[in-house]
Design a protein around this motif. Structure first.
Motif, PDB file in Angstrom:
ATOM      1  N   VAL A 138      11.466   8.049  -3.394  1.00 24.95           N
ATOM      2  CA  VAL A 138      12.422   7.351  -2.270  1.00 24.95           C
ATOM      3  C   VAL A 138      12.724   8.588  -1.325  1.00 24.95           C
ATOM      4  O   VAL A 138      13.014   9.928  -1.669  1.00 24.95           O
ATOM      5  CB  VAL A 138      13.776   6.887  -2.895  1.00 24.95           C
ATOM      6  CG1 VAL A 138      14.693   6.208  -1.617  1.00 24.95           C
ATOM      7  CG2 VAL A 138      13.412   5.767  -3.929  1.00 24.95           C
ATOM      8  N   ARG A 140       4.901   4.778  -6.237  1.00 18.30           N
ATOM      9  CA  ARG A 140       5.526   3.840  -5.220  1.00 18.30           C
ATOM     10  C   ARG A 140       6.171   4.944  -4.331  1.00 18.30           C
ATOM     11  O   ARG A 140       6.999   5.799  -4.692  1.00 18.30           O
ATOM     12  CB  ARG A 140       6.402   2.697  -5.772  1.00 18.30           C
ATOM     13  CG  ARG A 140       5.795   1.678  -6.434  1.00 18.30           C
ATOM     14  CD  ARG A 140       6.686   0.789  -7.138  1.00 18.30           C
ATOM     15  NE  ARG A 140       7.670   1.091  -7.776  1.00 18.30           N
ATOM     16  CZ  ARG A 140       8.933   1.287  -7.574  1.00 18.30           C
ATOM     17  NH1 ARG A 140       9.318   1.255  -6.344  1.00 18.30           N
ATOM     18  NH2 ARG A 140       9.919   1.574  -8.370  1.00 18.30           N
ATOM     19  N   ASN A 146       8.827   4.880  -1.172  1.00 18.32           N
ATOM     20  CA  ASN A 146       9.673   3.967  -0.050  1.00 18.32           C
ATOM     21  C   ASN A 146      10.863   4.747   0.495  1.00 18.32           C
ATOM     22  O   ASN A 146      10.678   6.192   0.281  1.00 18.32           O
ATOM     23  CB  ASN A 146      10.451   2.816  -0.983  1.00 18.32           C
ATOM     24  CG  ASN A 146       9.577   1.783  -1.513  1.00 18.32           C
ATOM     25  OD1 ASN A 146       8.654   0.952  -0.521  1.00 18.32           O
ATOM     26  ND2 ASN A 146       9.034   1.678  -2.523  1.00 18.32           N
ATOM     27  N   VAL A 183      15.071   5.001   2.195  1.00 18.75           N
ATOM     28  CA  VAL A 183      16.243   4.347   2.812  1.00 18.75           C
ATOM     29  C   VAL A 183      16.866   4.982   3.932  1.00 18.75           C
ATOM     30  O   VAL A 183      16.477   6.122   4.483  1.00 18.75           O
ATOM     31  CB  VAL A 183      17.580   4.713   1.506  1.00 18.75           C
ATOM     32  CG1 VAL A 183      17.185   3.840   0.226  1.00 18.75           C
ATOM     33  CG2 VAL A 183      17.515   6.122   1.384  1.00 18.75           C
ATOM     34  N   LEU A 185      15.259   1.051  -5.760  1.00 20.47           N
ATOM     35  CA  LEU A 185      14.038   1.634  -5.298  1.00 20.47           C
ATOM     36  C   LEU A 185      13.218   2.262  -6.444  1.00 20.47           C
ATOM     37  O   LEU A 185      12.138   2.285  -6.694  1.00 20.47           O
ATOM     38  CB  LEU A 185      13.724   2.321  -4.005  1.00 20.47           C
ATOM     39  CG  LEU A 185      14.070   1.344  -2.843  1.00 20.47           C
ATOM     40  CD1 LEU A 185      14.240   2.227  -1.609  1.00 20.47           C
ATOM     41  CD2 LEU A 185      13.175   0.207  -2.403  1.00 20.47           C
ATOM     42  N   ALA A 204      11.926  -2.715  -8.884  1.00 21.65           N
ATOM     43  CA  ALA A 204      11.359  -2.624  -7.491  1.00 21.65           C
ATOM     44  C   ALA A 204       9.737  -2.213  -7.597  1.00 21.65           C
ATOM     45  O   ALA A 204       9.188  -1.702  -6.838  1.00 21.65           O
ATOM     46  CB  ALA A 204      12.020  -1.333  -6.779  1.00 21.65           C
ATOM     47  N   ILE A 216       7.562  -3.138  -4.560  1.00 17.30           N
ATOM     48  CA  ILE A 216       7.917  -2.726  -3.308  1.00 17.30           C
ATOM     49  C   ILE A 216       7.292  -1.359  -3.156  1.00 17.30           C
ATOM     50  O   ILE A 216       7.429  -0.455  -3.754  1.00 17.30           O
ATOM     51  CB  ILE A 216       9.569  -2.580  -3.256  1.00 17.30           C
ATOM     52  CG1 ILE A 216      10.053  -4.125  -3.559  1.00 17.30           C
ATOM     53  CG2 ILE A 216       9.855  -2.009  -2.060  1.00 17.30           C
ATOM     54  CD1 ILE A 216      11.468  -4.029  -3.612  1.00 17.30           C
ATOM     55  N   ASN A 217       6.576  -1.105  -1.943  1.00 22.94           N
ATOM     56  CA  ASN A 217       5.879   0.064  -1.617  1.00 22.94           C
ATOM     57  C   ASN A 217       5.860   0.148  -0.293  1.00 22.94           C
ATOM     58  O   ASN A 217       5.492  -0.910   0.384  1.00 22.94           O
ATOM     59  CB  ASN A 217       4.441   0.159  -2.456  1.00 22.94           C
ATOM     60  CG  ASN A 217       3.894   1.396  -2.323  1.00 22.94           C
ATOM     61  OD1 ASN A 217       4.376   2.329  -2.392  1.00 22.94           O
ATOM     62  ND2 ASN A 217       2.515   1.189  -2.430  1.00 22.94           N
ATOM     63  N   SER A 257       7.985   0.593   1.958  1.00 27.44           N
ATOM     64  CA  SER A 257       9.061  -0.228   2.616  1.00 27.44           C
ATOM     65  C   SER A 257      10.373   0.664   2.885  1.00 27.44           C
ATOM     66  O   SER A 257      10.586   2.045   2.216  1.00 27.44           O
ATOM     67  CB  SER A 257       9.557  -1.499   1.701  1.00 27.44           C
ATOM     68  OG  SER A 257       8.574  -2.404   1.617  1.00 27.44           O
ATOM     69  N   ILE A 286      14.934   0.439   3.135  1.00 30.11           N
ATOM     70  CA  ILE A 286      15.983  -0.387   3.159  1.00 30.11           C
ATOM     71  C   ILE A 286      16.953   0.087   4.042  1.00 30.11           C
ATOM     72  O   ILE A 286      17.557   1.436   3.965  1.00 30.11           O
ATOM     73  CB  ILE A 286      16.537  -0.320   1.642  1.00 30.11           C
ATOM     74  CG1 ILE A 286      15.699  -1.023   0.774  1.00 30.11           C
ATOM     75  CG2 ILE A 286      17.841  -1.005   1.784  1.00 30.11           C
ATOM     76  CD1 ILE A 286      16.084  -1.365  -0.707  1.00 30.11           C
TER      77      ILE A 286
END
Length: 302
Positions: free
Chosen positions: A160, A200, A202, A204, A250, A255, A258-259, A261, A263
């Motif tokens: 993340v 993954r 992602n 924030v 995440l 999650a 979820i990749n 993306s 938030i």
């Protein structure tokens, strides 16, 4: 096995996630000595994670470790501290290797470290520009790359990255806006290139979070910050725990699909328009599951 309950139940992190969610896993948190990194480290520890805390100042990392161990004594053997300037390739490579030697794995990475200062573009020197871009963009890349190359490429994991409210530009902090926009593109690229390995990636994007970082600005900018909540549709600042919850989600198995993306944790700021007058908010209830949280001192200066 989950961490044992804290001696003082009131000190425990009130996470919305199930106990033991990260049992047996290790998460590296850069910028783990203060603010959003500190809060997220507390929540992850409360959920059973081992932690590799990374930051420039060892004393700050020691304080966070001692806070956590004081609440969850069994966490003592699950936390390692790594002093590092993430702008240096050799140092980052060594810190990741050290964390792997200590924990055996890095299952998750929260690239939280960063920093900036308010200034108009015309007033930013090249050195100032370079310092912010190296910290926010280059450092994020170096840590993510080393965690991937040294461990996640063979074992999978979740990363993340930290963005900001960069949508539509970032007047007054153009260096940070450019760097964070680069991190967003980096996140999307890594999400594609590394997915085959079960990794993954992602991000924030916090808006105006009432975190300790606000106290690092000069008085002129602190005055600006105090008035910003009127520009938020929810008419308030966010809490550190609200950002940490997005990070933890995440990193979690929930999650798994979820990749690439992001938030947004910003109260809807990018959706506010000059043609629409924001009415006073009446029922926005902050979530603050972090008992050790202290609001920035600038809010006591009104």
């Amino acid at each position: 096995m989950s961490l044992t309950p804290a001696r003082d139940a009131a000190a425990r992190y009130a996470s919305v996630f199930r106990p033991g969610l990260f049992d047996g896993q290790t998460v590296m948190v850069t910028g783990g000595g203060s603010g959003l990194g500190r809060c997220t480290a507390h929540e992850l520890a409360a959920l059973g994670a081992g932690l590799a805390l990374v930051g420039r100042k060892p004393e700050k990392l020691e304080t966070v470790r001692d806070e956590i161990v004081g609440i969850y004594p069994e966490a003592a053997g699950r936390i390692t501290l790594h002093a590092c300037d993430i702008r240096g390739e050799t140092g980052v490579r060594g810190v990741v290797a050290d964390a792997l030697a200590a924990h055996g794995a890095i299952d998750g990475l929260f690239n939280c470290a960063g920093g900036q200062f308010p200034a108009a573009l015309e007033d930013i020197s090249f050195n100032g520009w370079n310092a912010v871009v190296q910290n926010n963009l280059h450092g994020t890349f170096l840590v993510a790359r080393e965690v991937y190359v040294q461990h996640m490429r063979q074992h999978g994991g979740a990363i993340v990255n930290m963005l900001a409210d960069i949508w539509g530009g970032m007047p007054g902090m153009g260096h940070s806006g450019a760097a964070r926009a680069g991190v967003w593109n980096l996140t999307e690229t890594a999400a594609c290139e590394w997915a085959h390995a079960g990794v993954r990636v992602n991000a924030v994007a916090p808006g105006w979070i009432a975190s300790s970082g606000m106290d690092s600005y000069d008085e002129g900018y602190r005055a600006v910050l105090r008035d910003l909540k009127t520009k938020v549709p929810l008419q308030r600042f966010g809490t550190e725990a609200e950002l940490a919850a997005a990070v933890v989600f995440l990193l979690s198995p929930a999650a798994a699909f979820i990749n690439g993306s992001v938030i947004r944790v910003d109260g809807g700021v990018p959706n506010a328009r000059h043609s629409w007058t924001l009415p006073p908010a009446q029922r926005s209830q902050p979530y603050d599951g972090f008992p050790q949280y202290s609001p920035p001192s600038l809010f006591s200066e009104d």
